[in-house]
Design a protein around this motif. Structure first.
Motif, PDB file in Angstrom:
ATOM      1  N   GLY A   1     -49.072 -21.577  -1.091  1.00  0.00           N
ATOM      2  CA  GLY A   1     -49.790 -21.123  -2.283  1.00  0.00           C
ATOM      3  C   GLY A   1     -51.096 -21.880  -2.494  1.00  0.00           C
ATOM      4  O   GLY A   1     -51.929 -21.490  -3.315  1.00  0.00           O
ATOM      5  N   ASP A   2     -51.321 -22.965  -1.738  1.00  0.00           N
ATOM      6  CA  ASP A   2     -52.537 -23.757  -1.930  1.00  0.00           C
ATOM      7  C   ASP A   2     -53.768 -23.079  -1.317  1.00  0.00           C
ATOM      8  O   ASP A   2     -53.656 -22.248  -0.405  1.00  0.00           O
ATOM      9  CB  ASP A   2     -52.379 -25.149  -1.285  1.00  0.00           C
ATOM     10  CG  ASP A   2     -51.448 -26.056  -2.077  1.00  0.00           C
ATOM     11  OD1 ASP A   2     -51.031 -25.656  -3.183  1.00  0.00           O
ATOM     12  OD2 ASP A   2     -51.146 -27.157  -1.587  1.00  0.00           O
TER      13      ASP A   2
ATOM     14  N   PRO B   1     -50.799 -33.952  -4.252  1.00  0.00           N
ATOM     15  CA  PRO B   1     -50.531 -32.514  -4.292  1.00  0.00           C
ATOM     16  C   PRO B   1     -51.410 -31.849  -5.357  1.00  0.00           C
ATOM     17  O   PRO B   1     -51.640 -32.428  -6.430  1.00  0.00           O
ATOM     18  CB  PRO B   1     -49.047 -32.441  -4.685  1.00  0.00           C
ATOM     19  CG  PRO B   1     -48.476 -33.762  -4.254  1.00  0.00           C
ATOM     20  CD  PRO B   1     -49.583 -34.764  -4.433  1.00  0.00           C
ATOM     21  N   ALA B   2     -51.934 -30.655  -5.027  1.00  0.00           N
ATOM     22  CA  ALA B   2     -52.800 -29.924  -5.966  1.00  0.00           C
ATOM     23  C   ALA B   2     -52.712 -28.445  -5.618  1.00  0.00           C
ATOM     24  O   ALA B   2     -52.102 -28.065  -4.614  1.00  0.00           O
ATOM     25  CB  ALA B   2     -54.239 -30.433  -5.839  1.00  0.00           C
ATOM     26  N   ASP B   3     -53.343 -27.598  -6.434  1.00  0.00           N
ATOM     27  CA  ASP B   3     -53.341 -26.159  -6.139  1.00  0.00           C
ATOM     28  C   ASP B   3     -54.531 -25.778  -5.269  1.00  0.00           C
ATOM     29  O   ASP B   3     -54.489 -24.787  -4.550  1.00  0.00           O
ATOM     30  CB  ASP B   3     -53.401 -25.367  -7.455  1.00  0.00           C
ATOM     31  CG  ASP B   3     -52.284 -25.801  -8.377  1.00  0.00           C
ATOM     32  OD1 ASP B   3     -51.123 -25.799  -7.926  1.00  0.00           O
ATOM     33  OD2 ASP B   3     -52.575 -26.195  -9.530  1.00  0.00           O
ATOM     34  N   ALA B   4     -55.614 -26.568  -5.377  1.00  0.00           N
ATOM     35  CA  ALA B   4     -56.797 -26.304  -4.545  1.00  0.00           C
ATOM     36  C   ALA B   4     -57.358 -27.624  -4.046  1.00  0.00           C
ATOM     37  O   ALA B   4     -57.371 -28.619  -4.779  1.00  0.00           O
ATOM     38  CB  ALA B   4     -57.859 -25.551  -5.345  1.00  0.00           C
TER      39      ALA B   4
ATOM     40  N   SER C   1     -54.919 -19.823 -12.199  1.00  0.00           N
ATOM     41  CA  SER C   1     -53.719 -20.265 -11.474  1.00  0.00           C
ATOM     42  C   SER C   1     -53.924 -21.650 -10.871  1.00  0.00           C
ATOM     43  O   SER C   1     -53.123 -22.110 -10.075  1.00  0.00           O
ATOM     44  CB  SER C   1     -53.382 -19.262 -10.380  1.00  0.00           C
ATOM     45  OG  SER C   1     -54.481 -19.134  -9.516  1.00  0.00           O
ATOM     46  N   PHE C   2     -55.032 -22.293 -11.229  1.00  0.00           N
ATOM     47  CA  PHE C   2     -55.297 -23.632 -10.698  1.00  0.00           C
ATOM     48  C   PHE C   2     -55.143 -24.647 -11.829  1.00  0.00           C
ATOM     49  O   PHE C   2     -55.972 -24.696 -12.732  1.00  0.00           O
ATOM     50  CB  PHE C   2     -56.713 -23.708 -10.133  1.00  0.00           C
ATOM     51  CG  PHE C   2     -56.957 -22.730  -9.018  1.00  0.00           C
ATOM     52  CD1 PHE C   2     -56.544 -23.013  -7.722  1.00  0.00           C
ATOM     53  CD2 PHE C   2     -57.593 -21.518  -9.262  1.00  0.00           C
ATOM     54  CE1 PHE C   2     -56.746 -22.111  -6.693  1.00  0.00           C
ATOM     55  CE2 PHE C   2     -57.810 -20.617  -8.246  1.00  0.00           C
ATOM     56  CZ  PHE C   2     -57.389 -20.905  -6.946  1.00  0.00           C
ATOM     57  N   SER C   3     -54.075 -25.424 -11.776  1.00  0.00           N
ATOM     58  CA  SER C   3     -53.962 -26.430 -12.839  1.00  0.00           C
ATOM     59  C   SER C   3     -54.330 -27.815 -12.345  1.00  0.00           C
ATOM     60  O   SER C   3     -54.566 -28.715 -13.137  1.00  0.00           O
ATOM     61  CB  SER C   3     -52.572 -26.415 -13.477  1.00  0.00           C
ATOM     62  OG  SER C   3     -51.606 -26.450 -12.474  1.00  0.00           O
ATOM     63  N   LYS C   4     -54.387 -27.994 -10.995  1.00  0.00           N
ATOM     64  CA  LYS C   4     -54.834 -29.292 -10.487  1.00  0.00           C
ATOM     65  C   LYS C   4     -55.678 -29.081  -9.228  1.00  0.00           C
ATOM     66  O   LYS C   4     -55.311 -28.292  -8.352  1.00  0.00           O
ATOM     67  CB  LYS C   4     -53.626 -30.183 -10.175  1.00  0.00           C
ATOM     68  CG  LYS C   4     -54.046 -31.575  -9.761  1.00  0.00           C
ATOM     69  CD  LYS C   4     -52.876 -32.530  -9.760  1.00  0.00           C
ATOM     70  CE  LYS C   4     -53.271 -33.861  -9.159  1.00  0.00           C
ATOM     71  NZ  LYS C   4     -52.139 -34.744  -8.952  1.00  0.00           N
ATOM     72  N   ILE C   5     -56.801 -29.800  -9.171  1.00  0.00           N
ATOM     73  CA  ILE C   5     -57.725 -29.666  -8.048  1.00  0.00           C
ATOM     74  C   ILE C   5     -57.935 -31.046  -7.433  1.00  0.00           C
ATOM     75  O   ILE C   5     -58.082 -32.037  -8.154  1.00  0.00           O
ATOM     76  CB  ILE C   5     -59.073 -29.082  -8.533  1.00  0.00           C
ATOM     77  CG1 ILE C   5     -58.858 -27.678  -9.106  1.00  0.00           C
ATOM     78  CG2 ILE C   5     -60.096 -29.036  -7.400  1.00  0.00           C
ATOM     79  CD1 ILE C   5     -60.032 -27.124  -9.852  1.00  0.00           C
ATOM     80  N   CYS C   6     -57.955 -31.069  -6.093  1.00  0.00           N
ATOM     81  CA  CYS C   6     -58.186 -32.330  -5.391  1.00  0.00           C
ATOM     82  C   CYS C   6     -59.506 -32.200  -4.618  1.00  0.00           C
ATOM     83  O   CYS C   6     -59.658 -31.286  -3.804  1.00  0.00           O
ATOM     84  CB  CYS C   6     -57.015 -32.581  -4.442  1.00  0.00           C
ATOM     85  SG  CYS C   6     -57.168 -34.092  -3.498  1.00  0.00           S
ATOM     86  N   VAL C   7     -60.469 -33.068  -4.912  1.00  0.00           N
ATOM     87  CA  VAL C   7     -61.780 -33.011  -4.256  1.00  0.00           C
ATOM     88  C   VAL C   7     -61.888 -34.191  -3.292  1.00  0.00           C
ATOM     89  O   VAL C   7     -61.821 -35.346  -3.715  1.00  0.00           O
ATOM     90  CB  VAL C   7     -62.927 -33.069  -5.300  1.00  0.00           C
ATOM     91  CG1 VAL C   7     -64.282 -33.035  -4.607  1.00  0.00           C
ATOM     92  CG2 VAL C   7     -62.801 -31.922  -6.292  1.00  0.00           C
TER      93      VAL C   7
ATOM     94  N   ALA D   1     -50.047 -12.369   4.494  1.00  0.00           N
ATOM     95  CA  ALA D   1     -50.126 -13.205   3.296  1.00  0.00           C
ATOM     96  C   ALA D   1     -49.796 -14.640   3.698  1.00  0.00           C
ATOM     97  O   ALA D   1     -48.665 -15.093   3.551  1.00  0.00           O
ATOM     98  CB  ALA D   1     -49.147 -12.692   2.244  1.00  0.00           C
ATOM     99  N   ALA D   2     -50.797 -15.324   4.269  1.00  0.00           N
ATOM    100  CA  ALA D   2     -50.559 -16.689   4.751  1.00  0.00           C
ATOM    101  C   ALA D   2     -50.197 -17.604   3.586  1.00  0.00           C
ATOM    102  O   ALA D   2     -50.605 -17.363   2.444  1.00  0.00           O
ATOM    103  CB  ALA D   2     -51.817 -17.200   5.450  1.00  0.00           C
ATOM    104  N   ASP D   3     -49.428 -18.659   3.890  1.00  0.00           N
ATOM    105  CA  ASP D   3     -49.033 -19.611   2.845  1.00  0.00           C
ATOM    106  C   ASP D   3     -50.254 -20.309   2.247  1.00  0.00           C
ATOM    107  O   ASP D   3     -50.320 -20.573   1.055  1.00  0.00           O
ATOM    108  CB  ASP D   3     -48.122 -20.700   3.454  1.00  0.00           C
ATOM    109  CG  ASP D   3     -46.772 -20.132   3.858  1.00  0.00           C
ATOM    110  OD1 ASP D   3     -46.350 -19.141   3.248  1.00  0.00           O
ATOM    111  OD2 ASP D   3     -46.163 -20.694   4.796  1.00  0.00           O
TER     112      ASP D   3
END
Ligand code: SAJ
Length: 419
Positions: free
Chosen positions: A114-115, A76-79, A3-9, A151-153
């Motif tokens: 969802g992040d 913006p990213a998923d994680a 469910s992670f299509s983009k990650i920001c490090v 179920a926190a955002d």
């Protein structure tokens, strides 16, 4: 399908950059963020600004393949992974969380429901909760796990890095990974993320336990090295060879003592135990003492150098300290690396230069030029070894030194290479 299509490090140093590159090698979009524009520019050319085996190849292929990109600002990213420094604040060994706070301020505007936000930086117990508070204050429109929302955002976790410099890419993938969630749901989401590349086990725990586990691992090593360093000073007084002693004691099936040296260096083992001491000063007595023993070892080595110079000059009437040539072997903080930062060997050589009026030569096969503060001495690689010194000071057991014959002259061997 992940469910992670983009990650920001956030933070492209020794941990963030390899982690970003490994994710990108799994063909997920990764944007790495760093405040240093030169690092950003270097990475976007497919090059690296740090030294780590095989990282250059991985960064080059993932940047050229369009999966890894560096930027000065988060997107913006998923994680979001936070891998920024956690140094000391002031002179009191108190942890400085200001880099984490700044990272939170930079990602808050792009966070969405969802992040997942993961703290990877080695941190004192409670830092993950503090991070969640900073994010929640910046984004009151989103719910966070500490508010008790079922179920926190936004999910929050601490997954400490535990990789050894020099073996980072191997250990990132192969080591077991601690996944400390602020709730079980957070931990499960973070485990899903790390399973994208971790071949070891992803073990779920609480964020606080994960924070303490990381500090415990490095403190365990520090205490064990302090024990070895204390034995080396005791054995010196009792005229016993500490290397033989430790080898013999380690033949016992339940004894495993590490090796003494000139002190403990690097950015982790000499730092992290203080985070436990800062949080629980009354209880952390062995951990504090171990730090003090290891930090005092360079002074003990310098006292040995002074004694040796005095014994050389008194054995040769008419000579003074300026007639004594000292050869120092190694400047790095541990064997077979080129990293001189936080190195007890470098600190000792610097003090030797300051206190000694004669010639000082440093042998360091892993660097080409001396850093500022060490200039004024002669640097040689191991191929042109000057074995004509009066005093030989072995500080780092680089592989090039292990085959050297024991020199004539007085030897101070802090690593047991010639013992
Ligand atoms: N040292 C000794 N005697 C020994 C072993 C080490 O004097 O027997 C000295 C080294 O010379 C060096 C210092 O200790 O000056 C630290 O070196 P290290 O190899 O023990 O550790 P680091 O700092 O390179 O990496 C450690 C690792 N932690 C553990 O092994 C528990 C690594 O797994 C962590 O990820 C890393 O800290 C970190 O980032 O926290």
């Amino acid at each position: 399908m992940s469910s992670f299509s983009k990650i920001c490090v956030v933070g492209l140093g020794y941990i963030g950059l390899p982690t970003a590159a490994v994710f990108a090698s799994r063909k997920v979009q990764v944007v790495g963020v760093d405040v240093n524009p030169e690092a950003v520019e270097t990475i976007n050319r497919g090059k690296i600004h740090i030294v780590e085996p095989e990282l250059d190849i991985l960064v080059h292929s993932t940047v050229m393949g369009g999966f890894l990109r560096a930027s000065g600002v988060p997107e913006p990213a998923d994680a979001f992974l936070i891998a920024v420094p956690t140094p000391f604040k002031g002179n009191n060994h108190e942890p400085d969380l200001s880099y984490i706070e700044k990272a939170c301020a930079s990602i808050a505007p792009v966070l969405k429901s969802g992040d997942l936000v993961v703290l990877e930086s080695t941190s004192p117990v409670g830092a993950t909760e503090q991070m969640a508070d900073w994010l929640s204050t910046a984004r009151p429109d989103l719910s966070f796990p500490q508010t008790g929302a079922a179920a926190a955002d936004v999910s929050i976790a601490h997954c400490p890095e535990r990789v050894l410099p020099g073996k980072i890419l191997h250990e990132l993938v192969e080591n077991d990974r601690l996944i400390g969630g602020m709730t079980t749901r957070c931990a499960e989401r973070a485990a899903d993320l790390y399973r994208m590349f971790v071949k070891g086990e992803c073990i779920i725990t609480s964020a606080r336990t994960a924070e303490m586990a990381k500090l415990t691992e490095n403190s365990f090593r520090d205490v064990n090295i302090a024990f070895a360093n204390e034995l080396s000073m005791i054995c010196d007084k009792l005229d016993i060879d500490v290397w033989e002693l430790i080898a013999l004691a380690n033949r016992h099936p339940r004894v495993n003592i590490l090796q003494p040296g000139p002190g403990v260096g690097g950015h982790c083992i000499a730092v992290d135990p203080w985070f436990i001491v800062a949080g629980t000063p009354a209880e952390a007595r062995i951990i504090r003492t171990a730090r003090e023993v290891n930090d005092s070892k360079p002074d003990w080595v310098l006292a040995k150098v002074r004694e040796a110079v005095a014994s050389i000059t008194s054995a040769r009437p008419g000579t003074t300290g300026s007639d004594v040539k000292i050869i120092c072997y190694g400047l790095a903080f541990k064997p077979d690396i080129d990293d001189l930062r936080e190195s007890p060997a470098s600190a000792i050589v610097k003090s030797v230069v300051e206190m000694h009026s004669g010639t000082v030569v440093a042998v360091e096969p892993n660097i080409k030029a001396l850093p500022p503060g060490l200039d004024g001495i002669t640097l040689v690689g191991s191929e042109a070894l000057p074995m004509d010194g009066d005093l030989h000071l072995m500080l780092v057991d680089h592989r090039q030194f292990k085959s050297l014959p024991k020199p004539s002259g007085i030897v101070i061997d802090t690593r047991g290479v010639w013992e």
